[in-house]
Design a protein around this motif. Structure first.
Motif, PDB file in Angstrom:
ATOM      1  N   ASN A  43       1.058  -1.476  -0.215  1.00 52.83           N
ATOM      2  CA  ASN A  43       0.048  -0.203   0.426  1.00 52.83           C
ATOM      3  C   ASN A  43       0.455   0.956   0.092  1.00 52.83           C
ATOM      4  OD1 ASN A  43      -2.293  -1.523   0.092  1.00 52.83           O
ATOM      5  ND2 ASN A  43      -2.585  -1.833   2.183  1.00 52.83           N
ATOM      6  N   ASN A  44       2.148   0.733   0.014  1.00 52.65           N
ATOM      7  CA  ASN A  44       2.970   2.231  -0.293  1.00 52.65           C
ATOM      8  C   ASN A  44       3.099   2.603  -1.287  1.00 52.65           C
ATOM      9  OD1 ASN A  44       5.469   4.228   0.118  1.00 52.65           O
ATOM     10  ND2 ASN A  44       5.506   3.247   1.921  1.00 52.65           N
ATOM     11  N   PRO A  45       2.806   4.547  -1.685  1.00 54.34           N
ATOM     12  CA  PRO A  45       2.536   4.976  -3.137  1.00 54.34           C
ATOM     13  C   PRO A  45       3.879   4.855  -3.777  1.00 54.34           C
ATOM     14  CG  PRO A  45       2.508   6.459  -1.250  1.00 54.34           C
ATOM     15  CD  PRO A  45       2.338   5.044  -1.056  1.00 54.34           C
ATOM     16  N   TYR A  46       5.246   4.867  -3.011  1.00 48.45           N
ATOM     17  CA  TYR A  46       5.972   5.087  -3.271  1.00 48.45           C
ATOM     18  C   TYR A  46       7.333   3.897  -3.575  1.00 48.45           C
ATOM     19  CZ  TYR A  46       5.477   9.907  -2.689  1.00 48.45           C
ATOM     20  OH  TYR A  46       4.663  11.764  -3.306  1.00 48.45           O
ATOM     21  N   ALA A  47       6.902   2.877  -3.301  1.00 45.07           N
ATOM     22  CA  ALA A  47       7.440   1.113  -3.325  1.00 45.07           C
ATOM     23  C   ALA A  47       8.182   1.027  -4.276  1.00 45.07           C
ATOM     24  CB  ALA A  47       6.902   0.047  -2.398  1.00 45.07           C
ATOM     25  N   GLN A  48       9.331   0.228  -4.548  1.00 42.65           N
ATOM     26  CA  GLN A  48       9.354   0.114  -5.625  1.00 42.65           C
ATOM     27  C   GLN A  48       9.113  -1.313  -6.206  1.00 42.65           C
ATOM     28  OE1 GLN A  48      14.202   0.034  -6.149  1.00 42.65           O
ATOM     29  NE2 GLN A  48      14.171   1.579  -4.419  1.00 42.65           N
ATOM     30  N   GLN A  49       8.480  -1.357  -7.099  1.00 42.17           N
ATOM     31  CA  GLN A  49       7.854  -2.288  -7.910  1.00 42.17           C
ATOM     32  C   GLN A  49       8.980  -3.655  -7.885  1.00 42.17           C
ATOM     33  OE1 GLN A  49       4.618  -2.648  -9.001  1.00 42.17           O
ATOM     34  NE2 GLN A  49       4.738  -0.218  -8.145  1.00 42.17           N
ATOM     35  N   ASP A  50       9.712  -3.376  -7.694  1.00 42.71           N
ATOM     36  CA  ASP A  50      10.817  -4.738  -8.436  1.00 42.71           C
ATOM     37  C   ASP A  50      10.913  -5.188  -6.711  1.00 42.71           C
ATOM     38  OD1 ASP A  50      14.025  -3.468  -8.941  1.00 42.71           O
ATOM     39  OD2 ASP A  50      12.378  -2.959  -7.419  1.00 42.71           O
ATOM     40  N   LEU A  51      10.362  -4.244  -5.059  1.00 41.88           N
ATOM     41  CA  LEU A  51      10.949  -5.607  -4.194  1.00 41.88           C
ATOM     42  C   LEU A  51      10.099  -6.638  -3.980  1.00 41.88           C
ATOM     43  CD1 LEU A  51      10.195  -2.339  -1.962  1.00 41.88           C
ATOM     44  CD2 LEU A  51      12.340  -2.901  -2.807  1.00 41.88           C
ATOM     45  N   GLN A  52      11.553  -7.316  -3.503  1.00 42.80           N
ATOM     46  CA  GLN A  52      10.633  -8.740  -2.942  1.00 42.80           C
ATOM     47  C   GLN A  52      10.155  -8.853  -1.869  1.00 42.80           C
ATOM     48  OE1 GLN A  52      14.823 -11.279  -3.244  1.00 42.80           O
ATOM     49  NE2 GLN A  52      14.821 -11.014  -5.609  1.00 42.80           N
ATOM     50  N   THR A  63      17.665   9.960 -10.388  1.00 42.68           N
ATOM     51  CA  THR A  63      17.978  10.687 -10.385  1.00 42.68           C
ATOM     52  C   THR A  63      16.276  11.721 -10.353  1.00 42.68           C
ATOM     53  OG1 THR A  63      18.201  11.747 -12.941  1.00 42.68           O
ATOM     54  CG2 THR A  63      20.010  11.350 -11.232  1.00 42.68           C
ATOM     55  N   GLY A  64      15.796  10.755 -10.704  1.00 38.32           N
ATOM     56  CA  GLY A  64      13.816  11.133 -10.416  1.00 38.32           C
ATOM     57  C   GLY A  64      12.952  11.257  -9.722  1.00 38.32           C
ATOM     58  N   HIS A  65      14.065  10.398  -8.229  1.00 40.48           N
ATOM     59  CA  HIS A  65      13.707  10.377  -6.633  1.00 40.48           C
ATOM     60  C   HIS A  65      14.112  11.306  -5.722  1.00 40.48           C
ATOM     61  CE1 HIS A  65      11.657   7.118  -7.958  1.00 40.48           C
ATOM     62  NE2 HIS A  65      12.528   6.223  -8.529  1.00 40.48           N
ATOM     63  N   MET A  66      13.497  11.549  -4.755  1.00 43.14           N
ATOM     64  CA  MET A  66      14.059  12.335  -3.655  1.00 43.14           C
ATOM     65  C   MET A  66      15.335  11.729  -2.676  1.00 43.14           C
ATOM     66  SD  MET A  66      11.759  13.729  -0.746  1.00 43.14           S
ATOM     67  CE  MET A  66      11.703  12.375   0.772  1.00 43.14           C
ATOM     68  N   THR A  67      15.880  12.859  -2.827  1.00 47.14           N
ATOM     69  CA  THR A  67      17.753  12.268  -2.044  1.00 47.14           C
ATOM     70  C   THR A  67      17.648  12.981  -0.974  1.00 47.14           C
ATOM     71  OG1 THR A  67      19.604  13.883  -3.242  1.00 47.14           O
ATOM     72  CG2 THR A  67      18.489  11.474  -3.980  1.00 47.14           C
ATOM     73  N   MET A  68      18.518  13.013   0.057  1.00 48.47           N
ATOM     74  CA  MET A  68      18.592  13.952   1.156  1.00 48.47           C
ATOM     75  C   MET A  68      19.178  15.016   1.002  1.00 48.47           C
ATOM     76  SD  MET A  68      18.622  14.296   4.442  1.00 48.47           S
ATOM     77  CE  MET A  68      17.531  12.252   4.734  1.00 48.47           C
ATOM     78  N   ILE A 248      12.739   9.354   0.982  1.00 53.77           N
ATOM     79  CA  ILE A 248      13.960   9.110   0.055  1.00 53.77           C
ATOM     80  C   ILE A 248      13.572   7.265   0.100  1.00 53.77           C
ATOM     81  CG2 ILE A 248      16.256   9.005   0.224  1.00 53.77           C
ATOM     82  CD1 ILE A 248      15.961  11.605   2.055  1.00 53.77           C
ATOM     83  N   ALA A 249      13.236   6.723   1.332  1.00 48.82           N
ATOM     84  CA  ALA A 249      12.974   5.092   1.349  1.00 48.82           C
ATOM     85  C   ALA A 249      12.908   4.374  -0.223  1.00 48.82           C
ATOM     86  CB  ALA A 249      13.022   4.775   2.877  1.00 48.82           C
ATOM     87  N   TYR A 250      11.018   5.571   0.355  1.00 51.91           N
ATOM     88  CA  TYR A 250      10.295   4.307  -0.720  1.00 51.91           C
ATOM     89  C   TYR A 250      10.431   5.292  -1.887  1.00 51.91           C
ATOM     90  CZ  TYR A 250       8.659   2.381   3.421  1.00 51.91           C
ATOM     91  OH  TYR A 250       8.716   1.200   4.314  1.00 51.91           O
ATOM     92  N   GLY A 251      11.215   6.123  -2.484  1.00 47.09           N
ATOM     93  CA  GLY A 251      11.006   6.268  -3.642  1.00 47.09           C
ATOM     94  C   GLY A 251      10.510   7.790  -3.854  1.00 47.09           C
TER      95      GLY A 251
END
Length: 286
Positions: A43-52, A63-68, A248-251
């Motif tokens: 249910n996380n909107p930013y979870a990467q699709q390929d997470l096992q 670079t399209g994702h937020m970083t610190m 950041i962790a969830y993209g």
């Protein structure tokens, strides 16, 4: 549970009005059959699709994702705008009724811009920087006013704000505070109760029922209320830190770093204003 700070309505990173740190991050101890026991990222909107299944979140490299670095850069821009606005207001606006009127007007404009941003679905750098500029004018005028009566109070308030922020970050990173749903609910309940009590107090003062500022007086009671307000500011900071960490962790998208900067700025302004009052109270009792 939405992440929030002094305006209570700032939108978190989650598109479904959820808060990644509270209701979408993987949790331990779910019973067999619970959705998160099968896929904690479903249910996380930013979870990467390929997470096992069961894999911990990894900070995105795209670079399209937020970083610190994005968060730090936007926060520096936003806080820098506040600082520039405050310095210009201090230098260019002498203490007078007109200056107080401009400060009040700037505070109203800043609040309106903050509310507009809070209800927008996407961050607007123009709105956020506009909020920061008007907030800076307000802070510059009131800081000059406090300094005229309690010399050095703004400088002490800045140091106090830095100390509270640094200590909160240290405690958060050390794991001494865990930002959970229960922690957020309790903290938000206290924060809402505090704001309601302060609103009632303001009305009582306005109608002459409470004298000398009521709960916001420059005495021991006012100092206790100020300390509570600063502790609430620290609470909001922990929510901001958790929101940034999970984003950041969830993209989260790169432009949402502006939301992180927006939230941090509002929280730091809250702490600074309360610290300024607290310094003045202690100085008055010397």
């Amino acid at each position: 549970m939405r992440s929030s700070n002094p305006v209570f309505s700032r939108r978190g990173f989650s598109r479904d009005n959820g808060y990644a740190g509270f209701n979408t991050a993987p949790q331990a101890g779910y019973a067999q059959g619970h959705p998160y026991a099968q896929n904690p990222y479903a249910n996380n909107p930013y979870a990467q699709q390929d997470l096992q299944q069961g894999a911990p979140p990894q900070a995105p490299v795209s670079t399209g994702h937020m970083t610190m670095d994005d968060v730090i850069t936007r926060s520096a821009m936003t806080l820098g705008t506040v600082a520039v606005g405050a310095v210009l207001a201090w230098v260019l606006l002498p203490i007078s009724a007109t200056s107080y009127g401009l400060a009040f007007g700037s505070a109203i404009v800043a609040m309106v811009l903050a509310l507009i941003q809070s209800f927008k679905r996407t961050p607007s750098p123009a709105l956020i920087l506009g909020y920061a500029a008007f907030e800076g004018v307000f802070l510059g005028v009131i800081s000059e006013m406090y300094n005229s009566q309690w010399s050095g109070a703004p400088f002490q308030a800045v140091l106090g704000t830095m100390a509270v922020s640094g200590a909160t970050l240290l405690v958060y990173k050390a794991g001494w505070i865990r930002v959970t749903a229960r922690y957020a609910r309790i903290g938000m309940a206290i924060a809402i109760a505090f704001v309601v009590v302060m609103a009632v107090n303001l009305l009582l003062v306005a109608f002459g029922v409470a004298e000398n500022g009521g709960l916001r007086s420059f005495g021991p009671l006012g100092a206790i209320v100020g300390i509570i307000a600063i502790l609430l500011g620290a609470f909001f900071l922990t929510l901001d830190f958790k929101q940034i960490e999970d984003g950041i962790a969830y993209g989260a998208p790169k432009n949402e770093a502006w939301l992180a900067a927006f939230g941090l700025t509002m929280t730091l302004v809250w702490i600074y204003v309360e610290m300024l009052r607290l310094v003045a109270i202690f100085s008055s009792n010397d």
